[in-house]
Design an enzyme around this catalytic site. Structure first.
Site, PDB file in Angstrom:
ATOM      1  N   CYS A   1       3.503   9.145   7.819  1.00 26.43           N
ATOM      2  CA  CYS A   1       2.909   9.962   6.741  1.00 26.43           C
ATOM      3  C   CYS A   1       3.682  11.277   6.656  1.00 26.43           C
ATOM      4  O   CYS A   1       3.246  12.307   7.174  1.00 26.43           O
ATOM      5  CB  CYS A   1       1.433  10.211   7.014  1.00 26.43           C
TER       6      CYS A   1
ATOM      7  N   CYS B   1       8.461   0.021  -6.970  1.00 25.21           N
ATOM      8  CA  CYS B   1       8.135   0.910  -5.860  1.00 25.21           C
ATOM      9  C   CYS B   1       9.298   1.840  -5.550  1.00 25.21           C
ATOM     10  O   CYS B   1       9.257   2.579  -4.568  1.00 25.21           O
ATOM     11  CB  CYS B   1       7.761   0.098  -4.624  1.00 25.21           C
TER      12      CYS B   1
ATOM     13  N   CYS C   1      -5.034   6.018  14.155  1.00 24.08           N
ATOM     14  CA  CYS C   1      -4.252   6.028  12.914  1.00 24.08           C
ATOM     15  C   CYS C   1      -5.192   6.181  11.732  1.00 24.08           C
ATOM     16  O   CYS C   1      -6.187   5.446  11.610  1.00 24.08           O
ATOM     17  CB  CYS C   1      -3.443   4.736  12.782  1.00 24.08           C
TER      18      CYS C   1
ATOM     19  N   CYS D   1       5.499  10.366  14.586  1.00 20.53           N
ATOM     20  CA  CYS D   1       5.352   9.038  13.997  1.00 20.53           C
ATOM     21  C   CYS D   1       6.286   8.821  12.821  1.00 20.53           C
ATOM     22  O   CYS D   1       6.985   7.825  12.742  1.00 20.53           O
ATOM     23  CB  CYS D   1       3.907   8.805  13.572  1.00 20.53           C
TER      24      CYS D   1
ATOM     25  N   TYR E   1       9.234 -12.117  -9.815  1.00 19.97           N
ATOM     26  CA  TYR E   1       8.966 -11.569  -8.486  1.00 19.97           C
ATOM     27  C   TYR E   1       7.452 -11.517  -8.270  1.00 19.97           C
ATOM     28  O   TYR E   1       6.887 -10.514  -7.857  1.00 19.97           O
ATOM     29  CB  TYR E   1       9.583 -10.175  -8.322  1.00 19.97           C
TER      30      TYR E   1
ATOM     31  N   GLN F   1      -0.889  -6.404  -2.164  1.00 21.28           N
ATOM     32  CA  GLN F   1      -0.817  -4.944  -2.261  1.00 21.28           C
ATOM     33  C   GLN F   1      -1.606  -4.321  -1.111  1.00 21.28           C
ATOM     34  O   GLN F   1      -2.778  -4.647  -0.901  1.00 21.28           O
ATOM     35  CB  GLN F   1      -1.382  -4.467  -3.599  1.00 21.28           C
TER      36      GLN F   1
ATOM     37  N   ASP G   1       8.338  -7.203 -11.173  1.00 19.24           N
ATOM     38  CA  ASP G   1       7.908  -6.364 -10.041  1.00 19.24           C
ATOM     39  C   ASP G   1       8.842  -6.650  -8.864  1.00 19.24           C
ATOM     40  O   ASP G   1       8.434  -7.240  -7.862  1.00 19.24           O
ATOM     41  CB  ASP G   1       6.458  -6.687  -9.687  1.00 19.24           C
TER      42      ASP G   1
ATOM     43  N   GLU H   1       9.023 -16.683  -7.738  1.00 23.02           N
ATOM     44  CA  GLU H   1       9.059 -15.929  -6.491  1.00 23.02           C
ATOM     45  C   GLU H   1       9.973 -16.639  -5.493  1.00 23.02           C
ATOM     46  O   GLU H   1       9.999 -17.870  -5.429  1.00 23.02           O
ATOM     47  CB  GLU H   1       7.653 -15.788  -5.907  1.00 23.02           C
TER      48      GLU H   1
END
Length: 482
Positions: free
Chosen positions: A67, A438, A189, A64, A341, A312, A411, A362
């Site tokens: 993860c 991120c 999953c 996959c 953002y 989120q 962000d 945004e």
């Protein structure tokens, strides 16, 4: 461990990046690329497995790619993510002296996502082999007992594992890594709980029973194209099914069976996407049963989420992230707060009661409409939202009209901020900035551009995505007295 989840070894005086390994593995590596200062390669044989390894819980782990770190204990994952943040700040941002708080781990570490998207394909993707391991086989590596030491054979095995094979057998699941036309058939999953696994498996079963065709991305033919499942901590579930073209009779039969089996789905939707690409932002949404949206609780906020909304994807950890932002922002009640953002405005709305005024910007117009609706729904009258590019909107006239920000929150997407946006922030010169990212690498790049005028006074990593290489990082910057 490198930022992209590959382990690093030293070979011939350079850093060698090797996927599919963890620190402590002893492996034979075929080098495929050598550049000044680094090299890349793949494993042709595992000699000894690291003591850090554990058995992944997911049966699809080897193929996959979602993860990447399930073979590592969670405590070890957190240590590596913490180190990633420190390395990026020092190496890219020149901020080696920054004080970094211990990373906030997630609870739970399984079934934590509130949104997943699945693809239908007539061609199931299979990997045919794996890299040999000396002495035994391991579920952590899905290795057969084949123990050939021939590097050519090893290369073919690795390429087979990477390329896989597709056969005419319908699949519903995730795209194979880097392959738009190949789909892994996912049976269970561990990322999303609730009705998610049942909905996907039932969709496959119903489609096969009635002979409905699955969409082929290569030939652009077929009917069932995709599905999305969204869940909330309030127990609400949205299921959206995407068809390549409309077949009213088949659609009614398919959705009727889904609705009958899953009474807990509070928002059952469908849409038609006849385009080549998979984006849904320009597709009209139709309600088959229930409501057009679902709701989530975020602190004091009740947030409305539609099929196109950005939110989120880890609800519980998202609230912890926003509380970190609140703490670092240090609002007293009289401030003008800019939220750049802003997405659907969740950070700005989360902090609206703590300041005098919120101004959000945004790019996506639909997200701004969500932000306005959520503000109205929660009785928040001190928040204003604008749709447009931060680079274009954030000028002197905008600041004169809305007021100079005392505190600014940014962000941005993974690419970080445009250098000219950073220049504008230096001109606007808020007293404090909270930078949520991120991607610590692009965040560190932007911090390097700001550090002459701003001092980093707080760093808080937050793990939003357990068992992956990704980490969120929140940084507080305070203006220097120049």
């Amino acid at each position: 461990m490198a930022a992209e989840g590959q382990s690093i070894a030293w070979w011939d005086g350079v850093a060698l990046f090797v996927p599919g390994t963890v620190p402590g593995d002893r492996v034979d590596v075929q080098v495929t690329r050598k550049r000044k200062g680094y090299a890349e390669g793949y494993v042709v044989r595992y000699r000894q497995l690291s003591d850090l390894r554990q058995e992944p819980v997911c049966q699809h782990f080897d193929v996959c790619g979602g993860c990447q770190w399930q073979m590592l204990p969670y405590t070890q994952q957190l240590q590596m993510k913490q180190q990633q943040v420190a390395d990026q700040l020092q190496r890219i941002g020149g901020l080696g002296g920054a004080q970094i708080e211990p990373i906030l781990g997630a609870t739970p570490t399984l079934y934590y996502r509130n949104k997943l998207e699945f693809t239908f394909s007539p061609r199931v993707w299979k990997a045919y082999g794996a890299v040999p391991f000396e002495g035994r086989s391991s579920n952590a590596l899905a290795m057969p007992n084949d123990t050939t030491e021939d590097p050519v054979v090893g290369q073919r095995l690795w390429e087979a594992l990477a390329e896989g094979d597709s056969e005419l057998s319908p699949a519903v699941g995730f795209h194979a890594p880097g392959r738009f036309d190949k789909v892994i058939d996912i049976h269970h999953c561990w990322l999303q709980g609730g009705e998610s696994n049942g909905l996907r498996n039932a969709a496959r079963e119903i489609a096969l029973t009635h002979g409905y065709s699955f969409y082929d991305a290569k030939t652009q033919s077929g009917w069932l194209r995709g599905m999305m499942v969204r869940t909330t901590t309030l127990g609400q579930t949205m299921a959206l099914f995407v068809f390549a073209h409309d077949d009213p009779s088949a659609r009614a039969q398919f959705l009727s069976e889904i609705a009958h089996r899953f009474l807990g789905v509070t928002s059952l939707l469908w849409c038609i996407n006849a385009k080549v690409n998979d984006t849904l932002y320009d597709c009209e949404m139709h309600v088959y049963r229930g409501q057009a949206t679902i709701e989530e609780q975020l602190g004091r906020l009740r947030v409305v989420i539609g099929p196109k909304s950005f939110y989120q994807t880890n609800s519980r950890q998202g609230e912890r992230l926003y509380n970190v932002v609140r703490q670092l922002a240090g609002l007293k009640g009289s401030e003008t707060l800019y939220d750049l953002y802003t997405g659907t405005g969740t950070i700005g709305l989360f902090l609206a009661n703590d300041c005098q005024k919120v101004v959000g910007i945004e790019t996506v117009p639909e997200a701004i409409e969500d932000a306005k609706r959520n503000a109205e729904r929660n009785g928040i009258a001190n928040a204003t939202f604008y749709a447009g590019d931060v680079l274009e909107l954030l000028d002197a006239d905008f600041v004169a009209r809305e007021g100079r920000p005392d505190v600014l929150i940014a962000d941005p997407p993974r690419a970080g901020m445009h250098p000219k946006v950073v220049e504008k922030l230096l001109e606007i010169a808020p007293q404090r900035m909270v930078y949520v990212s991120c991607n610590p690498a692009t965040q560190a790049r932007d911090l390097a551009l700001l550090k002459a005028a701003y001092q980093v006074t707080g760093v808080q990593p937050v793990d939003m995505f357990p068992h992956t290489k990704h980490v969120e990082n929140v940084v507080l910057l305070e203006r220097r007295n120049l």
